[in-house]
Enzyme design. Structure first.
Site, PDB file in Angstrom:
ATOM      1  N   ASP A   1      60.668  34.408  92.801  1.00  0.00           N
ATOM      2  CA  ASP A   1      61.745  35.367  92.563  1.00  0.00           C
ATOM      3  C   ASP A   1      63.137  34.763  92.605  1.00  0.00           C
ATOM      4  OD1 ASP A   1      59.789  37.254  92.339  1.00  0.00           O
ATOM      5  OD2 ASP A   1      60.323  38.388  94.140  1.00  0.00           O
TER       6      ASP A   1
ATOM      7  N   LEU B   1      53.087  34.654 106.846  1.00  0.00           N
ATOM      8  CA  LEU B   1      52.535  34.107 105.617  1.00  0.00           C
ATOM      9  C   LEU B   1      52.105  35.250 104.696  1.00  0.00           C
ATOM     10  CD1 LEU B   1      50.273  31.215 106.998  1.00  0.00           C
ATOM     11  CD2 LEU B   1      52.482  30.989 105.844  1.00  0.00           C
TER      12      LEU B   1
ATOM     13  N   ILE C   1      59.396  49.777  90.594  1.00  0.00           N
ATOM     14  CA  ILE C   1      59.327  50.210  91.993  1.00  0.00           C
ATOM     15  C   ILE C   1      59.615  51.700  92.106  1.00  0.00           C
ATOM     16  CG2 ILE C   1      60.331  49.933  94.290  1.00  0.00           C
ATOM     17  CD1 ILE C   1      60.906  47.000  93.532  1.00  0.00           C
TER      18      ILE C   1
ATOM     19  N   CYS D   1      59.325  54.093  89.856  1.00  0.00           N
ATOM     20  CA  CYS D   1      58.276  54.923  89.249  1.00  0.00           C
ATOM     21  C   CYS D   1      56.995  54.910  90.079  1.00  0.00           C
ATOM     22  CB  CYS D   1      58.012  54.465  87.817  1.00  0.00           C
ATOM     23  SG  CYS D   1      59.345  54.927  86.677  1.00  0.00           S
TER      24      CYS D   1
ATOM     25  N   SER E   1      62.597  37.267  97.570  1.00  0.00           N
ATOM     26  CA  SER E   1      63.625  38.240  97.223  1.00  0.00           C
ATOM     27  C   SER E   1      63.704  39.349  98.254  1.00  0.00           C
ATOM     28  CB  SER E   1      63.337  38.836  95.839  1.00  0.00           C
ATOM     29  OG  SER E   1      62.095  39.520  95.835  1.00  0.00           O
TER      30      SER E   1
ATOM     31  N   GLU F   1      68.266  57.298  86.726  1.00  0.00           N
ATOM     32  CA  GLU F   1      68.272  55.997  86.045  1.00  0.00           C
ATOM     33  C   GLU F   1      69.482  55.903  85.129  1.00  0.00           C
ATOM     34  OE1 GLU F   1      68.132  52.563  84.581  1.00  0.00           O
ATOM     35  OE2 GLU F   1      66.553  53.007  86.043  1.00  0.00           O
TER      36      GLU F   1
ATOM     37  N   HIS G   1      30.013  50.164  76.152  1.00  0.00           N
ATOM     38  CA  HIS G   1      30.201  51.603  75.971  1.00  0.00           C
ATOM     39  C   HIS G   1      29.472  52.357  77.073  1.00  0.00           C
ATOM     40  CE1 HIS G   1      30.619  55.458  73.928  1.00  0.00           C
ATOM     41  NE2 HIS G   1      29.331  55.673  74.169  1.00  0.00           N
TER      42      HIS G   1
ATOM     43  N   GLY H   1      66.813  54.622  90.504  1.00  0.00           N
ATOM     44  CA  GLY H   1      66.202  53.514  89.783  1.00  0.00           C
ATOM     45  C   GLY H   1      64.880  53.915  89.169  1.00  0.00           C
ATOM     46  N   GLY H   2      64.796  53.806  87.848  1.00  0.00           N
ATOM     47  CA  GLY H   2      63.582  54.212  87.138  1.00  0.00           C
ATOM     48  C   GLY H   2      62.770  53.055  86.619  1.00  0.00           C
TER      49      GLY H   2
END
Length: 460
Positions: free
Chosen positions: A306, A43, A183, A185, A145, A202, A439, A179-180
């Site tokens: 997904d 789960l 995931i 990066c 996925s 990439e 602030h 792959g850029g």
């Protein structure tokens, strides 16, 4: 709780116990519906065990490593020795285990029947779980996925996906990331903090190509400053493995050598051989096609997460799961729109965004109907204190509401809550400008950006 032999019929059968599936189950029982939750693994699904939670644990370890290296800059004398991957993994796995126990306890306490095993859609109202057939008045498909590869690129040996990267017991000296996107990066950020020589490959012209152009520019500049190399705009051609590691060749002939290559080219839907086509569902490249209310058009079958085309985010699946449970329960919930779902890339620096990019807004409304403002974090006291640069960018329909918020900087993901409220509630800059932001906080940057767009800038 474990399912009993006689419990074979439910108001709702949920196939998949990840973010979308368990959210649907939890909301459904709140509405008085009986639920059978089918899961072949654990789960919590990918997010808890192989995605969101473990990667963010690694990123926190990476932040601690950077803090130790840079401590003297802040007047603290500390010595950075090394990364102990056994200890890092123990910490990471402890976080996962704690969240998993909590989820198990929650599911059990709500009276949801957990059906352990691999399920397959057998008809419009039934699911076969390893030979046992269960019936649901409604069925929710939430099978998630997997880490995708490229055609012809086999995973194995020194070519890995994020699944293997999350369980590594060593720190490579040199790594290539194919792959850029998000995931890629995030792992690049972790590994650089761990002392790895990282190069991202990439095919598209930039890193994180789905983000606003101003954010992308600042992000790439920050990665270069950190010493993370990247080669964009050229496609991968091949990889060879040898005793020393891997040799990667691009279509333009460039080659790169490293200890290993992480394939981070996206995730694909888990729908194959699950009976979806046979039940009459409309499929496209493995995804389940639904209407905006997530109904598949077949019987009383819905799909979430997904496996539905769109953003692949745990919180999208979670929200869709709640939506479908309420839809079945007759509550007529508001549609979950991808455009207004917040996104965060948890690297250093972080990217946080929601709504239209400037480019998308100009395509939607026209060039003369879009206004933007960029607030530099150099004007924000708390950002200076923690040592981060970056920006907040607002995209507004001219004389209208804010339609996009885009932020770059360390910890800026924590500001996305207010940003998604501004975009989803269609607030005008004039609505946000009078709100008081504490602030010194990074949150002030969001307030100052709205002050400026409302025509009364103070620090920028």
């Amino acid at each position: 709780m474990a399912e009993s032999a006689s419990a074979k019929e439910f108001d709702i059968l949920v196939l998949g116990g990840g973010s979308g599936g368990y959210a649907a189950a939890l909301r459904a029982v709140q509405l008085g519906l009986t639920v059978g939750l089918i899961e072949k693994g654990k789960l919590g699904g990918t997010c808890l065990h192989n995605g969101c939670i473990p990667t963010k644990a690694l990123l926190h370890s990476a932040e601690i490593a950077d803090s130790a290296r840079e401590s003297e800059k802040y007047g603290v004398k500390a010595t950075f020795d090394s990364i102990d991957m056994d200890a890092v993994n123990k910490y990471k796995d402890g976080v996962i285990a704690g969240k998993y126990r909590g989820l198990q306890g929650l599911i059990k306490s709500r009276g949801i029947t957990v059906i352990e095993g691999a399920g397959k859609l057998a008809s419009q109202t039934t699911v076969d779980v390893e030979g046992t057939v269960y019936t649901g008045k409604h069925i929710i498909l939430a099978t998630g996925s997997y880490s995708r590869s490229l055609p012809g690129l086999e995973i194995g040996g020194k070519v890995i996906t994020s699944d293997q990267a999350l369980t590594m017991d060593f720190v490579p000296k040199k790594a290539i990331i194919l792959g850029g996107g998000v995931i890629g990066c995030e792992f690049a950020s972790v590994w650089k903090s761990f002392g790895v020589d990282v190069t991202i490959i990439e095919a598209l012209p930039s890193l994180v190509p789905n983000e606003d152009a101003s954010i992308v520019k600042g992000f790439e500049r920050a990665f270069k400053k950190r010493g993370i190399a990247f080669n964009t705009g050229t496609r991968f051609q091949s990889v060879e493995q040898n005793d020393d590691g891997v040799v990667v060749t691009l279509e333009d002939g460039k080659t790169f050598e490293a200890d290993l290559m992480l394939v981070a080219v996206g995730r694909g839907p888990v729908t194959q051989d699950l009976g979806y086509e046979e039940a009459g569902l409309t499929m496209d490249r493995g995804y389940v096609i639904t209407d905006e209310r997530l109904h598949t058009g077949v019987g009383t079958i819905y799909a979430v997460g997904d496996i539905v085309p769109g953003l692949q985010l745990a919180h999208r699946g979670f929200s869709q799961g709640i939506f479908v449970a309420e839809e079945i329960g007759g509550l007529k919930p508001v549609v979950v729109a991808d455009l207004n779902i917040p996104k965060v890339t948890y690297s250093d620096p972080e990217i946080a965004s929601v709504g239209y990019t400037e480019k998308a807004a100009r395509e939607k409304f026209g060039d003369d109907r879009v206004e933007t403002h960029e607030y530099n974090l150099a004007g924000n006291g708390k950002s200076t204190i923690i040592g981060t640069g970056g920006l907040v960018k607002l995209v507004r329909e001219k004389d209208g509401p804010i339609v996009g918020v885009h932020m770059l900087g360390s910890r800026m993901g924590e500001q996305i809550g207010e940003a998604q409220l501004i975009v989803n509630w269609e607030a005008y800059p004039e609505d946000v400008a009078p709100l008081i932001h504490a602030h010194p906080t990074q949150n002030e940057a969001l307030g100052e950006a709205h002050l400026a767009l409302a025509g009364k800038p103070l620090h920028g």
